[in-house]
Design a protein around this motif. Structure first.
Motif, PDB file in Angstrom:
ATOM      1  N   LYS A 147      -1.011  -0.833  -1.935  1.00  0.00           N
ATOM      2  CA  LYS A 147      -1.753   0.249  -2.597  1.00  0.00           C
ATOM      3  C   LYS A 147      -2.833   0.849  -1.689  1.00  0.00           C
ATOM      4  CE  LYS A 147      -0.472   0.180  -7.097  1.00  0.00           C
ATOM      5  NZ  LYS A 147      -0.156   1.345  -7.898  1.00  0.00           N
ATOM      6  N   ILE A 148      -3.152   0.192  -0.571  1.00  0.00           N
ATOM      7  CA  ILE A 148      -4.255   0.690   0.280  1.00  0.00           C
ATOM      8  C   ILE A 148      -3.960   2.121   0.744  1.00  0.00           C
ATOM      9  CG2 ILE A 148      -5.589   0.314   2.422  1.00  0.00           C
ATOM     10  CD1 ILE A 148      -5.202  -2.719   1.943  1.00  0.00           C
ATOM     11  N   PRO A 149      -2.767   2.382   1.345  1.00  0.00           N
ATOM     12  CA  PRO A 149      -2.491   3.778   1.731  1.00  0.00           C
ATOM     13  C   PRO A 149      -2.274   4.683   0.520  1.00  0.00           C
ATOM     14  CG  PRO A 149      -0.635   2.337   2.297  1.00  0.00           C
ATOM     15  CD  PRO A 149      -1.732   1.449   1.810  1.00  0.00           C
ATOM     16  N   GLU A 150      -1.712   4.122  -0.539  1.00  0.00           N
ATOM     17  CA  GLU A 150      -1.453   4.936  -1.738  1.00  0.00           C
ATOM     18  C   GLU A 150      -2.757   5.511  -2.314  1.00  0.00           C
ATOM     19  OE1 GLU A 150       0.483   3.778  -5.867  1.00  0.00           O
ATOM     20  OE2 GLU A 150       1.613   2.963  -4.171  1.00  0.00           O
ATOM     21  N   PHE A 151      -3.814   4.666  -2.331  1.00  0.00           N
ATOM     22  CA  PHE A 151      -5.111   5.137  -2.842  1.00  0.00           C
ATOM     23  C   PHE A 151      -5.872   5.955  -1.801  1.00  0.00           C
ATOM     24  CE2 PHE A 151      -5.196   1.301  -5.879  1.00  0.00           C
ATOM     25  CZ  PHE A 151      -4.733   2.056  -6.935  1.00  0.00           C
ATOM     26  N   GLY A 152      -5.446   5.834  -0.532  1.00  0.00           N
ATOM     27  CA  GLY A 152      -6.095   6.625   0.521  1.00  0.00           C
ATOM     28  C   GLY A 152      -7.319   5.976   1.131  1.00  0.00           C
ATOM     29  N   PHE A 153      -7.506   4.646   0.955  1.00  0.00           N
ATOM     30  CA  PHE A 153      -8.651   3.976   1.565  1.00  0.00           C
ATOM     31  C   PHE A 153      -8.483   3.922   3.076  1.00  0.00           C
ATOM     32  CE2 PHE A 153      -8.607   1.315  -2.537  1.00  0.00           C
ATOM     33  CZ  PHE A 153      -9.448   2.209  -3.169  1.00  0.00           C
ATOM     34  N   ASP A 154      -9.600   3.777   3.794  1.00  0.00           N
ATOM     35  CA  ASP A 154      -9.533   3.574   5.235  1.00  0.00           C
ATOM     36  C   ASP A 154      -9.038   2.148   5.502  1.00  0.00           C
ATOM     37  OD1 ASP A 154      -9.983   2.917   7.850  1.00  0.00           O
ATOM     38  OD2 ASP A 154     -11.898   3.976   7.981  1.00  0.00           O
ATOM     39  N   ALA A 155      -7.817   2.040   6.010  1.00  0.00           N
ATOM     40  CA  ALA A 155      -7.204   0.729   6.200  1.00  0.00           C
ATOM     41  C   ALA A 155      -7.894  -0.069   7.307  1.00  0.00           C
ATOM     42  CB  ALA A 155      -5.717   0.890   6.499  1.00  0.00           C
ATOM     43  N   GLY A 156      -8.670   0.600   8.147  1.00  0.00           N
ATOM     44  CA  GLY A 156      -9.439  -0.136   9.162  1.00  0.00           C
ATOM     45  C   GLY A 156     -10.559  -0.940   8.513  1.00  0.00           C
ATOM     46  N   LYS A 157     -11.028  -0.469   7.379  1.00  0.00           N
ATOM     47  CA  LYS A 157     -12.155  -1.159   6.711  1.00  0.00           C
ATOM     48  C   LYS A 157     -11.676  -2.017   5.540  1.00  0.00           C
ATOM     49  CE  LYS A 157     -15.743   2.091   7.966  1.00  0.00           C
ATOM     50  NZ  LYS A 157     -14.981   3.229   8.549  1.00  0.00           N
ATOM     51  N   VAL A 158     -10.721  -1.486   4.785  1.00  0.00           N
ATOM     52  CA  VAL A 158     -10.205  -2.246   3.627  1.00  0.00           C
ATOM     53  C   VAL A 158      -9.005  -3.049   4.116  1.00  0.00           C
ATOM     54  CG1 VAL A 158      -9.309  -2.096   1.270  1.00  0.00           C
ATOM     55  CG2 VAL A 158     -10.956  -0.397   2.080  1.00  0.00           C
ATOM     56  N   LYS A 159      -9.223  -4.350   4.286  1.00  0.00           N
ATOM     57  CA  LYS A 159      -8.190  -5.188   4.913  1.00  0.00           C
ATOM     58  C   LYS A 159      -7.181  -5.703   3.889  1.00  0.00           C
ATOM     59  CE  LYS A 159     -10.113  -5.201   8.995  1.00  0.00           C
ATOM     60  NZ  LYS A 159      -9.510  -4.515  10.105  1.00  0.00           N
ATOM     61  N   ALA A 160      -7.595  -5.814   2.649  1.00  0.00           N
ATOM     62  CA  ALA A 160      -6.678  -6.289   1.597  1.00  0.00           C
ATOM     63  C   ALA A 160      -7.170  -5.776   0.251  1.00  0.00           C
ATOM     64  CB  ALA A 160      -6.634  -7.816   1.592  1.00  0.00           C
ATOM     65  N   LEU A 161      -6.268  -5.820  -0.727  1.00  0.00           N
ATOM     66  CA  LEU A 161      -6.595  -5.350  -2.073  1.00  0.00           C
ATOM     67  C   LEU A 161      -6.096  -6.411  -3.057  1.00  0.00           C
ATOM     68  CD1 LEU A 161      -7.903  -2.644  -2.811  1.00  0.00           C
ATOM     69  CD2 LEU A 161      -5.620  -1.711  -3.152  1.00  0.00           C
TER      70      LEU A 161
END
Ligand SMILES: Cc1cc2nc3c(=O)[nH]c(=O)nc-3n(C[C@H](O)[C@H](O)[C@H](O)COP(=O)(O)OP(=O)(O)OC[C@H]3O[C@@H](n4cnc5c(N)ncnc54)[C@H](O)[C@@H]3O)c2cc1C
Length: 376
Positions: A147-161
Motif C-alpha cells: 500500500k505504500i506506493p498506492e497511498f503515495g507515501f515517500d518510500a524512502g521514509k516509510v519503510k513499512a506499513l
C-alpha cells in the motif's frame, strides 16, 4: 439576582455532571438509560464543549503496534490489554447508542507508518497479535507494504506499513452534536457558559458553585451526587486530583483532487496521526517535539509543531500532491501520571472520572459504564 421561579425550578437535581465533553455526555447517557427518573444537570463552562472532545481527530482506535509495545513497557501487559479491551467495548457502546449514521462512523481500517527507527519493532508483530487474540479473536496487525506506493507515501521514509482492519473513524462534529441531542432527548439539562468554581458539602449535600455571567454573583446548584468530568481542568476545581494538560495541534487541508488516502494513519507510537475526511487530510500530533510547552491549558498554536506537521505532509505523506492548509486548531487533553484513566472518590458524594488520554472517542463509553455501575 435570581427570581423565586429560578430558585424554585432550576437549582436542584439528583446528579450534577461537570463538563459536557464526550465523557460527561457518556456518563449522562448511561445514568439516564439506567435511571430514567433521575433529574440530571450538566454544567459546561464553554458555549460548546471546550476541552478535547470537539477538537479531536475522530479516530475510533485502540492503539497501534508501536504504541501497544510502548504501553507494554510503561504500563505493563495486563493494564495495556485491559485498556485495549475497554476501548473496543467503548466503541461498541457508542455505535449502539448513537448509530453509525449519527457518529459518521466508517470502517476504512487503520495503518501505522514504520520509519527506519521502528523497523525492528516489526519482529514483535506476531507476539502482539497472539496477546490481542484473547480480546479480538483474530490477528489484529498485518504488514501491508504494497500500500505504500498506492497511498503515495515517500518510500524512502516509510519503510513499512502495518494494517489493522479493526480501526475506524468518526465525524467528531456530528458525533458530539448528536450526543448532545441524545442526552437532551433523554431529559438531561445542559447549561452552558457555567464554569464551576468549587463544590462544597452543605447539610451533607453537594453544592456546586457557578459565577453568574450577567449578575456576577454566585449561583449554588444542589444535588445528591456530583460527577466531575472536566478532564484536565479537574485539577483547577480539585487541586488534589493530579492531572496534567496536554495540548494537541491539528491542521486540515483544503480538498485535494484525487486524494488516495482513506482510513486512519499513525506513526511514532501514536504521537502523530492523520486521516482522510472526505477528500481532505486532517493531521495532528507532534506533542513529543515540545512536551514542555504543550503541557498547557491555553488554546495557542505552537508553530514549531505546526511547521513540522506541514513538513511531514510535504515530504513524507503527500510528496506528489499539491495541497493547501485550510485551517489549524488546538485542543487540550488530560494526562494522569501513569497515563491511565482515573475514577476517584473526592468525597462519598463527589466522584471524578477523567483522563481518557488520547483515546476518549473509544474509551469514554466503557469508562462511563464503570462509573455508573460502581456509584449508583
Ligand atoms: C487534538 C486532539 C486530537 C485527538 N484525537 C483523538 C482521536 O482521534 N481519537 C480519540 O479517541 N481521542 C482523541 N483525542 C482525545 C479525546 O478527544 C479525549 O480523550 C476526550 O475528548 C476526552 O473527553 P472528556 O470528556 O474527558 O474531556 P473534554 O472533552 O476535555 O471535556 C471536559 C469538559 O469539561 C468542561 N469544563 C472544564 N472545566 C469546567 C468547569 N470548571 N466547569 C464546567 N465545565 C468545565 C470543558 O469545557 C470540557 O467541555 C484527541 C484530543 C485532542 C486534543
Amino acid at each position: 439576582m435570581l427570581s423565586f421561579w429560578e430558585k424554585n425550578s432550576f437549582l436542584n437535581y439528583d446528579v450534577i455532571i461537570i463538563g459536557s465533553g464526550i465523557l460527561g455526555l457518556s456518563v449522562a447517557s448511561e445514568l439516564s438509560e439506567k435511571f430514567p427518573e433521575k433529574n440530571i444537570l450538566i454544567l459546561e463552562k464553554g458555549i460548546l464543549p471546550t476541552g478535547a472532545s470537539t477538537k479531536n481527530a475522530g479516530f475510533a482506535c485502540f492503539g497501534s503496534l508501536t504504541e501497544i509495545l510502548a504501553d507494554f513497557k510503561n504500563k505493563g501487559e495486563d493494564e495495556t490489554l485491559k485498556l485495549v479491551y475497554d476501548r473496543l467495548a467503548g466503541i461498541e457502546i457508542l455505535r449502539k447508542r448513537l448509530t453509525d449514521e449519527k457518529t459518521g462512523y466508517e470502517n476504512n481500517g487503520g495503518y501505522e507508518l514504520i520509519t527506519e527507527k521502528d523497523l525492528s519493532k516489526l519482529e514483535e508483530i506476531n507476539e502482539v497479535n497472539d496477546k490481542l487474540k484473547s480480546l479480538i479473536g483474530n490477528n489484529v496487525f498485518e504488514i501491508s507494504n504494497e500500500k505504500i506506493p498506492e497511498f503515495g507515501f515517500d518510500a524512502g521514509k516509510v519503510k513499512a506499513l502495518v494494517y489493522s482492519k479493526y480501526e475506524s473513524q468518526v465525524d467528531t462534529g456530528e458525533l458530539m452534536k448528536n450526543y448532545i441531542k441524545y442526552v437532551n432527548e433523554r431529559g438531561v439539562t445542559i447549561l452552558t457558559g457555567c464554569e464551576v468554581k468549587e463544590v462544597q458539602i452543605k447539610n451533607s449535600k453537594p453544592e456546586v458553585v457557578v459565577s453568574h455571567n450577567v449578575f456576577h454573583e454566585e449561583i449554588k446548584f444542589s444535588c445528591e451526587k456530583v460527577l466531575v468530568c472536566a478532564n484536565a481542568y479537574t485539577t483547577k476545581i480539585f487541586p488534589e486530583i493530579k492531572v496534567n494538560p496536554g495540548r494537541g495541534q491539528v491542521l486540515v487541508t483544503k480538498p485535494i483532487d484525487g486524494l488516495r488516502l482513506k482510513g486512519v494513519f499513525h506513526y511514532d507510537e501514536g504521537f502523530y496521526y492523520f486521516r482522510n475526511y472526505k477528500d481532505r487530510i486532517i493531521f495532528g500530533g507532534g506533542r513529543n517535539l515540545d512536551f514542555e510547552n504543550e503541557e498547557s491549558f491555553q488554546f495557542r498554536y505552537n508553530f514549531k509543531i505546526i511547521d513540522d506537521l506541514e513538513n511531514k505532509l510535504v515530504n513524507m505523506i503527500l510528496p506528489a500532491e499539491e495541497f493547501e492548509v485550510d485551517m489549524i486548531w488546538t485542543g487540550i487533553m488530560g494526562f494522569t501520571e501513569n497515563k491511565l484513566p482515573l475514577i476517584k472518590d473526592i468525597d462519598s458524594k463527589i466522584i471524578s472520572a477523567i483522563s481518557c488520554n488520547g483515546m476518549g472517542v473509544a474509551l469514554s463509553g466503557y469508562l462511563a459504564k464503570k462509573v455508573i455501575k460502581k456509584y449508583f
